[in-house]
Design a protein around this motif. Structure first.
Motif: not given
Length: 592
Positions: A305, A307, A309, A314-316
Motif C-alpha cells: 500500500w 499511505d 493520508t 486514503d491508503r492506496k
RNA sequence: GGUCGCAUAGCUCAGCUGGAUAGAGCACCUGCCUUCUAAGCAGGCGGUCCCAGGUUCGAAUCCUGGUGCGAUCACCA
C-alpha cells in the motif's frame, strides 16, 4: 522595447516627479469598446501609494505620456481609468514588423519534450463520441504545445487485454459462425463491438434465468455461466494458451484496422503506441524500490500500500496480496517506461475523462514520492463527459453515438448546405467531397473544442451541430472569402507606386490589435492546456474581420497604397486563421 | 457521509491575474445581395451572473456557509 514596459517606465516617472511616490506595478487592460482608447491604465489601484483625486492623477499621467511617449497620441480620463490612444504609426510599425505571416504565432521547438497521451481505447468496441472529444482535445493540446515551443510526442496506450476483450472473443466464438470483416462488410472494430453487445445480451438473459430459479441477483451476476467462461478465457490468455492468443490476435487486428481508419478520418496521429499487453506487468519491479524507500508499506497479508493520508487522501493499494498488479501499478510502470524510451521527456499530459481525477491525483503523488524529476510536470487533462439527452452513453447497451457515423452525418449536412448554396458547382466530385469533409469535420471539431474541457457537453443528435454563427464553418467561410480577395489581388497586381500615408480605419486598427494578441493567446492556451482559448480567439478575430470586410471597401480604397495595405491585412488575418485552426486540427478551404 | 468539479439570457457558451453600463451565437423581430463569396453584415428583444454572508474604493471573478447537478472514494479497469 515592449509597449507595456515603456509605458510602465514613463508612468512611474510621471508619478514620482509629480507626487513623489514610487509605484510597484501598474495595471493595464484593453480599453472597453464604449470608450475612446487602446490601452487603459487603472488609476484606482495606485491610490494606496499615490494620494490624491484619481481623475487628477489620470490627467497628470496622461499629459506626461503624450509628451514623452511617441506611440501615445491622445488620452482621456473617465473616473479612475486613464484611456490612452495609440498612434496609427505604432500599429502600422507593428504590422510591418511581422516577418512571416505563415509562422506568426509559432515558436520554434526547444530541447524539452512533453508526451501527450490521448485516445487510449479498449479494443472491444468502436470509438464513440466520448472518444472523439478525447482525441480532439489531446491532439489539439499537443499541437498547441508544439506551437508554444515544446517538442511533443503523441502517444496512446491501447487497452488490448482484459475481461472486456474476452467477452467479445467468447461471443464471437459462440455466435459468430466465422464472420469476418471481409465476409460481413463491417469495419473490424464495429464487428468486434457487435459481439461485445451480443455478449451482454446473453449475459443478461442468463442472469434473468438464474433469478427466476431463485438465485439472488448479486449471485446470479457473478455466476452466470457465460461470464465464468469469459473469466476462464482470460486466465487462459494470461497462461499463453495458443488458441486463445491466436483468436485474440486475430480480433485485435480487426479492431486496429478499424481504429486506424477512424483516426485517419478524424485526422489525428500518434508518434508511438503502447499496448497494455506489453505494459501490464511493468511497475511490479518498482514496488520493491518503493518499499525500500519507505514510500510503500507491506501489510501482513502481503498486499502493498501507499499511505497518502498525510496528503488528505486514503491508503492506496499498489500490489494485491496474491502479488498481482492493479491498474495503478501498471500506470506507474508505464510512466517510467516512457521516460526510458524518450529520455528528453520532461513531463506528460494524460487526456482522460474526469471520472479518473482521483486516480491521477494519486498516481502523480506516488511518482513524486518515488523521486522522479519529471513527476513535477505531470498534468491530467481532465474533461467532462459527453452525455446524450437520454443520459450516459453505454457501449454495452448500444446507446452510443458512433464516431464514424457521426462524422458521416456531419459531412452529409455540409454537403446539403453546400449544394443548396451552389457556390462550388464547378468543382470536380473529388474536390467537392474533400470540401464537404473539411466543413463537416470543421463543424464537429470546433463545436467540441470551443467548450472549456472541464465542462460536460450535452450532445443532442436530433439537433444538428450549427453551421452558422460561432461555428467552424463560419470561420472557414471567412478564410475562403479572404482567399478570394487574395486571388483577385494577385490578378490585379500593380507595380510599385509612390507610397502615400495611411490613416487607419477604426476597424483596421481593431483587427491589428487582435492579430497582435495571437502569439500570447497561443502561449496562454499552452499553459492552460485549453484549445477553447484558441477557438474563442479565432472567433473574435473572424467576427471583427467580417465587420471590416462588409464595412470597409478593399479594392475601392482611396489609393494603391491603401489597397495594398488592406490586402496585406487580409493576408495576415487569413494566415492567423489558418494557423489557429491547425492548432485545433481543423483544415481551411480556399473556396466554399 | 468524505473529497473533487460545475452552476452566467429561453437554449449553447465567452468573460484573462478582482475593475467602467456582464458579452457572443442559436431562436424571435427589423433592415441590407446590379459593387471584394448573404455559411455574411447592421440593429432590436432578452440577465435576482444558483442563494446567503464576508473581504475590497470596486466581486460573475476571491473567502466562508448552503442548495442543485455530476464524478469519485474497490485486493475493478
Amino acid at each position: 522595447m515592449n509597449l507595456h514596459t515603456n509605458l510602465t517606465k514613463h508612468i512611474k516617472e510621471a508619478v514620482s516627479q509629480n507626487y513623489g511616490a514610487t509605484l510597484e506595478t501598474i495595471e493595464f487592460q484593453a480599453t472597453r469598446k464604449d470608450f475612446e482608447g487602446d490601452v487603459t491604465v487603472v488609476i484606482f489601484s495606485m491610490l494606496r501609494t499615490v494620494k490624491g483625486n484619481p481623475v487628477q492623477i489620470g490627467e497628470t499621467i496622461g499629459a506626461y505620456l503624450v509628451e514623452h511617449v511617441a506611440e501615445v497620441s491622445k488620452y482621456n480620463v473617465v473616473k479612475g481609468f486613464l484611456n490612452v490612444v495609440l498612434s496609427d504609426a505604432y500599429y502600422l510599425d507593428f504590422f510591418r514588423s511581422i516577418q512571416d505571416f505563415g509562422t506568426y504565432g509559432r515558436v520554434p521547438p526547444g530541447k524539452d519534450a512533453m508526451m501527450v497521451e490521448y485516445a487510449s481505447p479498449n479494443t472491444n468496441k468502436p470509438l464513440h463520441l466520448g472518444h472523439v472529444r478525447n482525441v480532439l482535445l489531446g491532439y489539439s493540446v499537443a499541437e498547441i504545445l508544439k506551437a508554444s515551443g515544446k517538442k511533443v510526442y503523441k502517444t496512446q496506450i491501447i487497452n488490448d487485454r482484459g475481461i472486456h476483450i474476452c467477452k467479445s472473443m467468447l461471443a464471437w466464438q459462440r455466435f459468430g459462425n466465422g464472420e469476418t470483416p471481409e465476409s460481413s462488410g463491417l469495419k473490424g472494430d464495429t464487428l468486434v463491438g457487435k459481439y461485445y453487445v451480443r455478449f451482454d445480451k446473453e449475459y443478461k438473459a442468463e442472469i434473468n434465468k438464474l433469478i427466476e430459479k431463485g438465485t439472488p441477483e448479486k449471485e446470479a451476476k457473478a455466476k452466470a455461466p457465460i461470464l465464468i467462461e469469459a473469466q476462464e478465457m482470460l486466465r487462459k490468455w494470461e497462461a499463453g494458451d495458443p488458441e486463445v492468443v491466436a483468436l485474440w490476435k486475430k480480433m485485435n487486428g480487426w479492431v486496429y484496422d478499424g481504429f486506424d481508419a477512424t483516426y485517419e478520418n478524424i485526422g489525428v496521429d500518434f508518434d508511438k503506441n503502447y499496448y497494455e499487453s506489453d505494459t501490464y506487468l511493468l511497475g511490479k519491479d518498482f514496488i520493491e524500490t518503493g518499499l525500500k524507500k519507505g514510500v510503500f508499506e507491506k501489510d501482513p497479508d502481503g498486499s502493498v500500500w501507499c499511505d497518502l493520508t498525510d496528503e488528505g487522501l486514503d491508503r492506496k493499494i499498489v500490489l494485491r496480496s496474491d502479488g498481482t498488479a492493479v491498474y495503478m501499478t501498471q500506470d506507474i510502470g508505464t510512466a517510467i517506461q516512457r521516460v526510458k524510451d524518450f529520455p528528453d521527456v520532461k513531463g506528460m499530459i494524460y487526456t482522460v475523462g474526469n471520472e479518473q481525477d482521483y486516480h491521477f491525483k494519486v498516481l502523480f503523488l506516488i511518482l513524486k514520492k518515488l523521486g522522479f524529476s519529471w513527476a513535477e510536470n505531470l498534468y491530467h487533462l481532465s474533461y467532462g463527459m459527453v452525455d446524450l439527452p437520454s443520459g450516459k452513453m453505454k457501449s454495452r447497451e448500444g446507446t452510443v453515438v458512433d464516431a464514424d457515423d457521426l462524422i458521416e452525418d456531419m459531412v452529409t449536412t455540409a454537403k446539403e448546405i453546400s449544394e443548396e448554396l451552389g457556390k462550388i458547382d464547378d468543382f470536380s466530385e473529388k474536390e467537392k467531397n474533400q470540401l464537404y469533409k473539411t466543413i463537416g469535420l470543421g463543424a464537429l471539431k470546433y463545436y467540441i473544442l470551443k467548450v472549456d474541457p472541464k465542462k460536460r457537453i450535452l450532445f443532442n443528435p436530433e439537433e444538428s451541430v450549427d453551421f452558422q454563427g460561432n461555428t467552424g464553418p463560419f470561420i472557414q467561410y471567412t478564410y475562403a472569402r479572404i482567399q478570394s480577395i487574395l486571388r483577385k489581388a494577385a490578378e490585379n497586381a500593380t507595380q510599385d507606386q509612390e507610397e502615400e500615408a495611411i490613416q487607419l480605419h477604426p476597424k483596421e486598427k481593431e483587427l491589428i490589435k487582435i492579430v497582435q494578441q495571437f502569439p500570447e493567446t497561443v502561449q496562454l492556451a499552452a499553459s492552460n492546456y485549453s484549445p477553447a482559448l484558441v477557438a474563442n480567439y479565432t472567433y473574435d478575430l473572424v467576427k471583427e474581420f467580417n465587420s471590416f470586410y462588409q464595412n470597409v471597401p478593399i479594392f475601392g480604397a482611396e489609393n494603391p497604397t491603401e489597397i495594398g495595405f488592406r490586402v496585406a491585412l487580409c493576408d495576415a488575418v487569413g494566415n492567423v486563421i489558418k494557423t489557429a485552426f491547425s492548432l485545433l486540427g481543423i483544415h481551411v478551404p480556399d473556396r466554399m
